[in-house]
Design a protein around this motif. Structure first.
Motif, PDB file in Angstrom:
ATOM      1  N   LEU A 121       0.823  -1.217   0.000  1.00 35.90           N
ATOM      2  CA  LEU A 121       0.000   0.000   0.000  1.00 35.90           C
ATOM      3  C   LEU A 121       0.856   1.266   0.000  1.00 35.90           C
ATOM      4  O   LEU A 121       0.525   2.236  -0.685  1.00 35.90           O
ATOM      5  CB  LEU A 121      -0.930   0.001   1.210  1.00 35.90           C
ATOM      6  CG  LEU A 121      -2.089  -0.983   1.155  1.00 35.90           C
ATOM      7  CD1 LEU A 121      -2.856  -0.976   2.476  1.00 35.90           C
ATOM      8  CD2 LEU A 121      -3.010  -0.655   0.000  1.00 35.90           C
ATOM      9  N   LEU A 122       1.940   1.245   0.758  1.00 31.13           N
ATOM     10  CA  LEU A 122       2.853   2.399   0.793  1.00 31.13           C
ATOM     11  C   LEU A 122       3.393   2.705  -0.598  1.00 31.13           C
ATOM     12  O   LEU A 122       3.379   3.854  -1.037  1.00 31.13           O
ATOM     13  CB  LEU A 122       4.012   2.133   1.754  1.00 31.13           C
ATOM     14  CG  LEU A 122       5.185   3.118   1.681  1.00 31.13           C
ATOM     15  CD1 LEU A 122       4.792   4.445   2.307  1.00 31.13           C
ATOM     16  CD2 LEU A 122       6.415   2.553   2.333  1.00 31.13           C
ATOM     17  N   VAL A 123       3.846   1.690  -1.297  1.00 34.13           N
ATOM     18  CA  VAL A 123       4.421   1.907  -2.624  1.00 34.13           C
ATOM     19  C   VAL A 123       3.372   2.419  -3.601  1.00 34.13           C
ATOM     20  O   VAL A 123       3.630   3.350  -4.371  1.00 34.13           O
ATOM     21  CB  VAL A 123       5.074   0.604  -3.144  1.00 34.13           C
ATOM     22  CG1 VAL A 123       5.477   0.736  -4.597  1.00 34.13           C
ATOM     23  CG2 VAL A 123       6.274   0.241  -2.284  1.00 34.13           C
ATOM     24  N   ILE A 124       2.180   1.846  -3.559  1.00 38.52           N
ATOM     25  CA  ILE A 124       1.128   2.284  -4.482  1.00 38.52           C
ATOM     26  C   ILE A 124       0.712   3.725  -4.205  1.00 38.52           C
ATOM     27  O   ILE A 124       0.672   4.554  -5.119  1.00 38.52           O
ATOM     28  CB  ILE A 124      -0.083   1.340  -4.403  1.00 38.52           C
ATOM     29  CG1 ILE A 124       0.283  -0.026  -4.981  1.00 38.52           C
ATOM     30  CG2 ILE A 124      -1.288   1.931  -5.127  1.00 38.52           C
ATOM     31  CD1 ILE A 124      -0.756  -1.085  -4.744  1.00 38.52           C
ATOM     32  N   VAL A 125       0.428   4.034  -2.946  1.00 36.58           N
ATOM     33  CA  VAL A 125      -0.009   5.390  -2.590  1.00 36.58           C
ATOM     34  C   VAL A 125       1.100   6.407  -2.852  1.00 36.58           C
ATOM     35  O   VAL A 125       0.852   7.487  -3.404  1.00 36.58           O
ATOM     36  CB  VAL A 125      -0.480   5.438  -1.118  1.00 36.58           C
ATOM     37  CG1 VAL A 125      -0.703   6.852  -0.647  1.00 36.58           C
ATOM     38  CG2 VAL A 125      -1.742   4.613  -0.952  1.00 36.58           C
ATOM     39  N   TYR A 126       2.323   6.059  -2.506  1.00 32.37           N
ATOM     40  CA  TYR A 126       3.442   6.976  -2.727  1.00 32.37           C
ATOM     41  C   TYR A 126       3.641   7.245  -4.220  1.00 32.37           C
ATOM     42  O   TYR A 126       3.860   8.389  -4.626  1.00 32.37           O
ATOM     43  CB  TYR A 126       4.716   6.404  -2.112  1.00 32.37           C
ATOM     44  CG  TYR A 126       5.889   7.330  -2.257  1.00 32.37           C
ATOM     45  CD1 TYR A 126       6.062   8.401  -1.392  1.00 32.37           C
ATOM     46  CD2 TYR A 126       6.819   7.155  -3.275  1.00 32.37           C
ATOM     47  CE1 TYR A 126       7.125   9.276  -1.532  1.00 32.37           C
ATOM     48  CE2 TYR A 126       7.879   8.020  -3.421  1.00 32.37           C
ATOM     49  CZ  TYR A 126       8.038   9.069  -2.560  1.00 32.37           C
ATOM     50  OH  TYR A 126       9.089   9.930  -2.705  1.00 32.37           O
ATOM     51  N   ALA A 127       3.562   6.205  -5.037  1.00 27.80           N
ATOM     52  CA  ALA A 127       3.746   6.387  -6.481  1.00 27.80           C
ATOM     53  C   ALA A 127       2.662   7.278  -7.074  1.00 27.80           C
ATOM     54  O   ALA A 127       2.949   8.143  -7.920  1.00 27.80           O
ATOM     55  CB  ALA A 127       3.754   5.032  -7.174  1.00 27.80           C
ATOM     56  N   VAL A 128       1.430   7.094  -6.626  1.00 30.38           N
ATOM     57  CA  VAL A 128       0.332   7.925  -7.143  1.00 30.38           C
ATOM     58  C   VAL A 128       0.540   9.389  -6.752  1.00 30.38           C
ATOM     59  O   VAL A 128       0.413  10.289  -7.581  1.00 30.38           O
ATOM     60  CB  VAL A 128      -1.029   7.390  -6.642  1.00 30.38           C
ATOM     61  CG1 VAL A 128      -2.140   8.387  -6.899  1.00 30.38           C
ATOM     62  CG2 VAL A 128      -1.333   6.059  -7.286  1.00 30.38           C
ATOM     63  N   PHE A 129       0.871   9.626  -5.484  1.00 26.26           N
ATOM     64  CA  PHE A 129       1.065  11.010  -5.044  1.00 26.26           C
ATOM     65  C   PHE A 129       2.292  11.653  -5.680  1.00 26.26           C
ATOM     66  O   PHE A 129       2.256  12.822  -6.054  1.00 26.26           O
ATOM     67  CB  PHE A 129       1.155  11.100  -3.521  1.00 26.26           C
ATOM     68  CG  PHE A 129      -0.184  11.072  -2.848  1.00 26.26           C
ATOM     69  CD1 PHE A 129      -1.126  12.054  -3.085  1.00 26.26           C
ATOM     70  CD2 PHE A 129      -0.513  10.055  -1.980  1.00 26.26           C
ATOM     71  CE1 PHE A 129      -2.367  12.030  -2.475  1.00 26.26           C
ATOM     72  CE2 PHE A 129      -1.741  10.007  -1.347  1.00 26.26           C
ATOM     73  CZ  PHE A 129      -2.673  10.998  -1.602  1.00 26.26           C
ATOM     74  N   ALA A 130       3.374  10.921  -5.812  1.00 23.22           N
ATOM     75  CA  ALA A 130       4.576  11.480  -6.432  1.00 23.22           C
ATOM     76  C   ALA A 130       4.328  11.828  -7.898  1.00 23.22           C
ATOM     77  O   ALA A 130       4.759  12.881  -8.378  1.00 23.22           O
ATOM     78  CB  ALA A 130       5.736  10.494  -6.308  1.00 23.22           C
ATOM     79  N   THR A 131       3.607  10.972  -8.598  1.00 22.11           N
ATOM     80  CA  THR A 131       3.299  11.245 -10.000  1.00 22.11           C
ATOM     81  C   THR A 131       2.302  12.391 -10.137  1.00 22.11           C
ATOM     82  O   THR A 131       2.448  13.238 -11.029  1.00 22.11           O
ATOM     83  CB  THR A 131       2.747   9.977 -10.671  1.00 22.11           C
ATOM     84  OG1 THR A 131       3.694   8.919 -10.484  1.00 22.11           O
ATOM     85  CG2 THR A 131       2.534  10.190 -12.143  1.00 22.11           C
TER      86      THR A 131
END
Length: 70
Positions: free
Chosen positions: A16-26
């Motif tokens: 979940l951390l990787v998915i949420v972080y990737a969405v917010f960073a993008t």
């Protein structure tokens, strides 16, 4: 808490951390860096691509629990 349960919870949280972080960073890059040059994009994505490792390290350390002394 049993180590197997910690690992299960930690694995789910890590995904979940990787998915949420990737969405917010993008999304951040799309909104604020849309007109920036290629070098700015390279530096941003290199930095943000490494930044998620810090919370992941803490989560992995928690997953394995306290160190046991022999």
């Amino acid at each position: 808490m049993p180590i197997r349960l910690r690992k299960l919870i930690g694995t789910v949280l890590l995904v979940l951390l990787v998915i949420v972080y990737a969405v917010f960073a993008t999304a951040f890059a799309t909104v604020y860096l849309a007109d920036a040059g290629g070098l700015v994009h390279l530096l941003y994505f290199a930095g943000s691509g490494l930044l998620w490792v810090l919370p992941a390290m803490l989560l992995i350390r928690w997953m394995y629990g306290p160190r046991r002394t022999p």
